[in-house]
Structure formats: C-alpha cells, structure tokens
Enzyme design. Sequence first.
Site, mmCIF file in Angstrom:
data_model
loop_
_atom_site.group_PDB
_atom_site.id
_atom_site.type_symbol
_atom_site.label_atom_id
_atom_site.label_comp_id
_atom_site.label_asym_id
_atom_site.label_seq_id
_atom_site.Cartn_x
_atom_site.Cartn_y
_atom_site.Cartn_z
ATOM 1 N N TYR A 18 65.660 54.228 24.131
ATOM 2 C CA TYR A 18 66.733 53.671 23.306
ATOM 3 C C TYR A 18 68.088 54.120 23.846
ATOM 4 O O TYR A 18 69.005 53.320 24.007
ATOM 5 C CB TYR A 18 66.551 54.110 21.854
ATOM 6 C CG TYR A 18 67.521 53.463 20.896
ATOM 7 C CD1 TYR A 18 67.231 52.245 20.299
ATOM 8 C CD2 TYR A 18 68.742 54.074 20.587
ATOM 9 C CE1 TYR A 18 68.121 51.646 19.413
ATOM 10 C CE2 TYR A 18 69.632 53.480 19.708
ATOM 11 C CZ TYR A 18 69.315 52.261 19.131
ATOM 12 O OH TYR A 18 70.207 51.679 18.259
ATOM 13 N N HIS A 22 71.118 51.814 25.694
ATOM 14 C CA HIS A 22 72.490 51.805 25.190
ATOM 15 C C HIS A 22 73.470 52.389 26.210
ATOM 16 O O HIS A 22 74.629 51.981 26.250
ATOM 17 C CB HIS A 22 72.578 52.501 23.837
ATOM 18 C CG HIS A 22 72.125 51.628 22.723
ATOM 19 N ND1 HIS A 22 70.781 51.406 22.454
ATOM 20 C CD2 HIS A 22 72.823 50.882 21.837
ATOM 21 C CE1 HIS A 22 70.690 50.565 21.438
ATOM 22 N NE2 HIS A 22 71.912 50.231 21.043
ATOM 23 N N TYR A 41 82.104 52.350 17.414
ATOM 24 C CA TYR A 41 80.706 52.164 17.014
ATOM 25 C C TYR A 41 79.874 53.302 17.609
ATOM 26 O O TYR A 41 79.847 53.486 18.817
ATOM 27 C CB TYR A 41 80.247 50.809 17.541
ATOM 28 C CG TYR A 41 78.895 50.290 17.094
ATOM 29 C CD1 TYR A 41 78.033 51.021 16.303
ATOM 30 C CD2 TYR A 41 78.486 49.031 17.491
ATOM 31 C CE1 TYR A 41 76.809 50.508 15.909
ATOM 32 C CE2 TYR A 41 77.263 48.510 17.107
ATOM 33 C CZ TYR A 41 76.429 49.253 16.320
ATOM 34 O OH TYR A 41 75.219 48.744 15.932
ATOM 35 N N TRP A 76 69.936 40.525 23.206
ATOM 36 C CA TRP A 76 69.860 41.983 23.018
ATOM 37 C C TRP A 76 68.778 42.343 22.013
ATOM 38 O O TRP A 76 67.996 43.264 22.223
ATOM 39 C CB TRP A 76 71.221 42.528 22.569
ATOM 40 C CG TRP A 76 71.230 44.015 22.380
ATOM 41 C CD1 TRP A 76 71.137 44.688 21.201
ATOM 42 C CD2 TRP A 76 71.311 45.019 23.398
ATOM 43 N NE1 TRP A 76 71.169 46.041 21.413
ATOM 44 C CE2 TRP A 76 71.278 46.277 22.760
ATOM 45 C CE3 TRP A 76 71.417 44.973 24.780
ATOM 46 C CZ2 TRP A 76 71.346 47.477 23.453
ATOM 47 C CZ3 TRP A 76 71.489 46.173 25.473
ATOM 48 C CH2 TRP A 76 71.451 47.409 24.826
ATOM 49 N N TRP A 77 68.731 41.613 20.902
ATOM 50 C CA TRP A 77 67.699 41.879 19.909
ATOM 51 C C TRP A 77 66.301 41.746 20.509
ATOM 52 O O TRP A 77 65.436 42.569 20.254
ATOM 53 C CB TRP A 77 67.836 40.934 18.729
ATOM 54 C CG TRP A 77 68.994 41.183 17.829
ATOM 55 C CD1 TRP A 77 69.815 42.287 17.799
ATOM 56 C CD2 TRP A 77 69.461 40.310 16.811
ATOM 57 N NE1 TRP A 77 70.761 42.129 16.827
ATOM 58 C CE2 TRP A 77 70.580 40.936 16.197
ATOM 59 C CE3 TRP A 77 69.052 39.065 16.354
ATOM 60 C CZ2 TRP A 77 71.276 40.344 15.150
ATOM 61 C CZ3 TRP A 77 69.751 38.484 15.308
ATOM 62 C CH2 TRP A 77 70.850 39.110 14.725
#
Length: 104
Positions: A18, A22, A41, A76-77
């Site tokens: 993960y 990112h 963010y 992306w999802w």
Amino acid sequence: MEKIALVMTLLPGYEAEYKKRHDEIWPELVTCLKSAGVSDYSIFFEKESNKLFAVLKRTSDHKMDQLPLEPIVKKWWAFMADIMETNEDNSPKTNSLDRVFHLE
C-alpha cells in the site's frame, strides 16, 4: 478550507505494498485530486486493526463528488482493489469520521 477524515481497511499483510503504491502515485491522479479541490491529504495506518485513517482538506467549492466519474480515479480504484476492502465498483469502503476535538 474544510478538513475531513475517513477510515478504510487494508487487507492483512499489505502495508508495504500500500505504501509503495502511494509512494509511486500517478501524477494524473494527483492532478485530478487537486483539480477537485483536495489538498494536504495524508493517510495513516493502524497496525492492530489494519485500518487506514485518511485526512484531507478540501475547498468550499470542492468537486469530490465528481471524482468517482473520473477515468483515472476508476483506474486507481481497480489498481488498489486487490489489497483493500472495496465496494462492487472497486471504490474503497469508507466510513466518515466526525470531528470531536480540534486544537490549532
């Protein structure tokens, strides 16, 4: 600016993956988020529960509700769907958090 927070769930054993994904976030996705009024963010990981805690700022005229329609967001999802809990459309399962304290 409004600050919001969300909780998501990472599948066990995927913390490093993960973070890697990112760390290599697609520039087109960053542009899309910023164009929607998103800034500052951050996502944090809580190891014991595999919970991801996201906090971001958004402009008063944000267009976050339009993000699910963007092809780069859908891509992306789909890219992230194998390592986290998702809905049928691959969007991350999220729970909004209510602010109960703030210190500036």
